[in-house]
Design a protein around this motif. Structure first.
Motif, PDB file in Angstrom:
ATOM      1  N   ALA B   3      73.811  79.843 -39.541  1.00  0.00           N
ATOM      2  CA  ALA B   3      74.748  80.625 -38.737  1.00  0.00           C
ATOM      3  C   ALA B   3      76.111  79.948 -38.638  1.00  0.00           C
ATOM      4  CB  ALA B   3      74.177  80.866 -37.361  1.00  0.00           C
ATOM      5  N   GLU B 107      83.039  94.039 -26.370  1.00  0.00           N
ATOM      6  CA  GLU B 107      82.389  92.944 -27.076  1.00  0.00           C
ATOM      7  C   GLU B 107      81.073  92.607 -26.383  1.00  0.00           C
ATOM      8  OE1 GLU B 107      84.249  89.167 -26.665  1.00  0.00           O
ATOM      9  OE2 GLU B 107      83.522  88.455 -28.580  1.00  0.00           O
ATOM     10  N   SER B 109      76.705  91.137 -27.062  1.00  0.00           N
ATOM     11  CA  SER B 109      75.654  90.646 -27.944  1.00  0.00           C
ATOM     12  C   SER B 109      74.955  91.848 -28.587  1.00  0.00           C
ATOM     13  CB  SER B 109      74.658  89.834 -27.119  1.00  0.00           C
ATOM     14  OG  SER B 109      73.421  89.781 -27.772  1.00  0.00           O
ATOM     15  N   PRO B 110      74.531  91.722 -29.847  1.00  0.00           N
ATOM     16  CA  PRO B 110      73.861  92.861 -30.495  1.00  0.00           C
ATOM     17  C   PRO B 110      72.560  93.252 -29.794  1.00  0.00           C
ATOM     18  CG  PRO B 110      73.742  90.872 -31.855  1.00  0.00           C
ATOM     19  CD  PRO B 110      74.680  90.567 -30.741  1.00  0.00           C
ATOM     20  N   ARG B 117      76.722  95.828 -20.952  1.00  0.00           N
ATOM     21  CA  ARG B 117      77.797  94.832 -20.945  1.00  0.00           C
ATOM     22  C   ARG B 117      78.856  95.199 -19.890  1.00  0.00           C
ATOM     23  NH1 ARG B 117      80.312  91.013 -19.884  1.00  0.00           N
ATOM     24  NH2 ARG B 117      82.305  90.530 -20.833  1.00  0.00           N
ATOM     25  N   PHE B 120      77.608  94.718 -16.274  1.00  0.00           N
ATOM     26  CA  PHE B 120      77.631  93.294 -15.913  1.00  0.00           C
ATOM     27  C   PHE B 120      79.061  92.783 -15.759  1.00  0.00           C
ATOM     28  CE2 PHE B 120      73.466  91.350 -15.629  1.00  0.00           C
ATOM     29  CZ  PHE B 120      72.641  92.370 -16.076  1.00  0.00           C
ATOM     30  N   ALA B 165      77.252  78.314 -12.876  1.00  0.00           N
ATOM     31  CA  ALA B 165      77.100  79.092 -14.107  1.00  0.00           C
ATOM     32  C   ALA B 165      76.021  78.476 -15.002  1.00  0.00           C
ATOM     33  CB  ALA B 165      78.435  79.205 -14.836  1.00  0.00           C
ATOM     34  N   PHE B 166      76.010  77.146 -15.079  1.00  0.00           N
ATOM     35  CA  PHE B 166      74.961  76.477 -15.850  1.00  0.00           C
ATOM     36  C   PHE B 166      73.583  76.750 -15.254  1.00  0.00           C
ATOM     37  CE2 PHE B 166      77.933  73.573 -18.092  1.00  0.00           C
ATOM     38  CZ  PHE B 166      77.357  73.681 -19.346  1.00  0.00           C
ATOM     39  N   LEU B 168      72.557  79.219 -13.527  1.00  0.00           N
ATOM     40  CA  LEU B 168      72.109  80.603 -13.648  1.00  0.00           C
ATOM     41  C   LEU B 168      72.008  81.068 -15.097  1.00  0.00           C
ATOM     42  CD1 LEU B 168      74.190  82.297 -10.782  1.00  0.00           C
ATOM     43  CD2 LEU B 168      71.814  81.544 -10.707  1.00  0.00           C
ATOM     44  N   ALA B 169      72.478  80.234 -16.028  1.00  0.00           N
ATOM     45  CA  ALA B 169      72.577  80.672 -17.432  1.00  0.00           C
ATOM     46  C   ALA B 169      71.238  81.183 -17.968  1.00  0.00           C
ATOM     47  CB  ALA B 169      73.089  79.525 -18.304  1.00  0.00           C
ATOM     48  N   TYR B 170      70.167  80.507 -17.598  1.00  0.00           N
ATOM     49  CA  TYR B 170      68.846  80.877 -18.109  1.00  0.00           C
ATOM     50  C   TYR B 170      68.509  82.337 -17.791  1.00  0.00           C
ATOM     51  CZ  TYR B 170      63.811  80.913 -18.760  1.00  0.00           C
ATOM     52  OH  TYR B 170      62.553  81.239 -19.155  1.00  0.00           O
ATOM     53  N   PHE B 172      70.427  84.879 -17.349  1.00  0.00           N
ATOM     54  CA  PHE B 172      71.253  85.903 -17.994  1.00  0.00           C
ATOM     55  C   PHE B 172      71.359  85.674 -19.499  1.00  0.00           C
ATOM     56  CE2 PHE B 172      72.566  85.633 -13.569  1.00  0.00           C
ATOM     57  CZ  PHE B 172      72.428  86.965 -13.199  1.00  0.00           C
ATOM     58  N   ARG B 173      70.428  84.898 -20.047  1.00  0.00           N
ATOM     59  CA  ARG B 173      70.550  84.519 -21.458  1.00  0.00           C
ATOM     60  C   ARG B 173      70.515  85.726 -22.383  1.00  0.00           C
ATOM     61  NH1 ARG B 173      65.563  83.840 -19.719  1.00  0.00           N
ATOM     62  NH2 ARG B 173      63.729  84.121 -21.030  1.00  0.00           N
ATOM     63  N   TRP B 176      73.773  87.088 -23.641  1.00  0.00           N
ATOM     64  CA  TRP B 176      74.673  86.286 -24.466  1.00  0.00           C
ATOM     65  C   TRP B 176      74.058  85.753 -25.740  1.00  0.00           C
ATOM     66  CZ3 TRP B 176      79.081  87.529 -22.617  1.00  0.00           C
ATOM     67  CH2 TRP B 176      79.242  87.704 -21.248  1.00  0.00           C
ATOM     68  N   ILE B 177      72.744  85.434 -25.722  1.00  0.00           N
ATOM     69  CA  ILE B 177      72.167  84.849 -26.944  1.00  0.00           C
ATOM     70  C   ILE B 177      70.965  85.654 -27.428  1.00  0.00           C
ATOM     71  CG2 ILE B 177      72.988  82.504 -26.607  1.00  0.00           C
ATOM     72  CD1 ILE B 177      70.285  81.766 -25.432  1.00  0.00           C
TER      73      ILE B 177
END
Lengths: 196, 177
Positions: B3, B107, B109-110, B117, B120, B165-166, B168-170, B172-173, B176-177
């Motif tokens: 990637a 914009e 994530s697919p 999006r 949110f 943000a870190f 809570l990142a898990y 809302f993953r 984004w990923i």
């Protein structure tokens, strides 16, 4: 000499002109660095793109070093520069709410305007959200006024809090930032993601 | 691993170079205007000005607006941050033009839809708007500009924003990923 506005070297209208020019520089750099993309911004929280970390901390240490030396050379009187006051509770709780907004919405206010100006529709909705959020705060102000003004600590600097010289604190921040850049570069290799 | 090699050709500038230039812009703001950069303050100016225009009676009778009027005698729009944010919009547009990134699009994530999006984005905006007022400034005004002048509040703000943000990142993953 500086700040020019406080020492009456420029008028308040000229100051607004400079605000506009400084804004152009600010917006240009944010966009050119990739801050107009929410997926690049959010990348820092998953390690696949740490551009936020790199730009943010490089800018912070550049400005810290610059202002420190300019003040040593007497080019700028830092006592005349605005330093945000610290209200312990509202700073932390406000920051926590902003952090949630960041990971959910993918932008912060400045970056959302950059993204909207190059056509990102999600950023335009984020700005709509910002307006609603600010309006809620303003209209409901009596409800959180107590929290907003609680635990006022004056306008301390980190150096005063730690009892260290400014230069020592700046050196410390530089070392921490270098460590984070190192981790950031490593994370980007470890968690790659395609850009969209 | 593949990637990272298949990166899109659209060029962003080197982030460290961008950071140094942004730092210089921040120094210029302090040297010329005795203050740092910001963003959320301009949104507040617009909100206050809109309410004063749309509902003048309400603004007159509400303490927040009358206090704001007293501390901003020239009106909410005649503020440094409003002019600076107009510049930001122009500057970002210039950069988008030069690097060929002007395009109307959502914009995301697919793995998620545009609608998700946008929902949110609105929720995130509301939280950020509210939080920036409670915290007296956002990532640029409080965290970045505060850190540049070694403000204790600036460092706290930075830690609270990025730390949360870190943390809570898990959850809302998927977005984004």
């Amino acid at each position: 000499m500086g700040p020019l506005i406080s020492n009456d070297i420029i008028s308040s209208n000229t100051n607004f002109l400079f605000a506009f020019l400084i804004g152009i520089g600010f917006g240009f750099i944010l966009e050119a660095s990739g801050f107009s993309s929410s997926r690049k911004l959010a990348g820092v929280f998953y390690g696949y793109d740490t551009v936020v970390l790199k730009v943010f901390f490089t800018a912070a240490i550049t400005a810290m070093i610059g202002l420190l030396f300019m003040s040593l050379f007497d080019w700028i009187d830092l006592d005349l520069v605005y330093i945000n006051p610290t209200y312990l509770y509202s700073t932390i709780i406000g920051g926590v709410i902003m952090g949630a907004g960041f990971i959910i919405g993918g932008f912060c206010p400045g970056t959302s305007f950059c993204a909207a100006s190059i056509g990102k529709i999600d950023a335009m909705f984020f700005i709509g959200g910002l307006v609603i959020g600010v309006l809620i705060f303003v209209e409901g102000y009596p409800l959180w006024e107590g929290l907003y003004t609680a635990k006022f600590m004056g306008i301390p600097t980190l150096s005063e809090k730690l009892g260290l010289k400014d230069g020592v604190v700046v050196l410390g921040v530089i070392i921490v930032a270098m460590g984070m850049f190192f981790v950031g570069e490593w994370a980007e290799k470890k968690f790659p993601q395609k850009e969209y | 691993m593949n990637a990272s090699k298949k990166r899109n050709p659209k060029k962003y500038i080197n982030p460290y170079l961008g950071g140094v230039i942004l730092g210089l812009v921040l120094i210029a703001a302090n040297f010329i205007s005795g203050r740092g950069l910001g963003a959320s303050g301009a949104v507040k100016s617009v909100v206050v000005a809109s309410v004063e225009t749309a509902a003048p009676k309400h603004a007159e009778n509400t303490a927040f607006y009358s206090d704001y009027k007293e501390s901003h005698p020239k009106g909410p729009m005649k503020s440094w941050l409003v002019f600076q944010m107009l510049g930001v919009i122009v500057g970002a547009f210039l950069s988008g033009t030069i690097f060929g990134r002007l395009k109307l699009k959502v914009e995301h994530s697919p793995k998620i839809t545009s609608k998700r999006r946008i929902i949110f984005a609105i929720i995130g905006g509301i939280l950020f708007g509210f939080g920036s007022q409670l915290g007296r400034g956002c990532t640029s005004g409080s965290a970045l500009s505060g850190m540049a002048v070694l403000s204790y509040g600036g460092f706290l703000s930075m830690a609270a924003i990025f730390g949360t943000a870190f943390a809570l990142a898990y959850f809302f993953r998927k977005n984004w990923i």
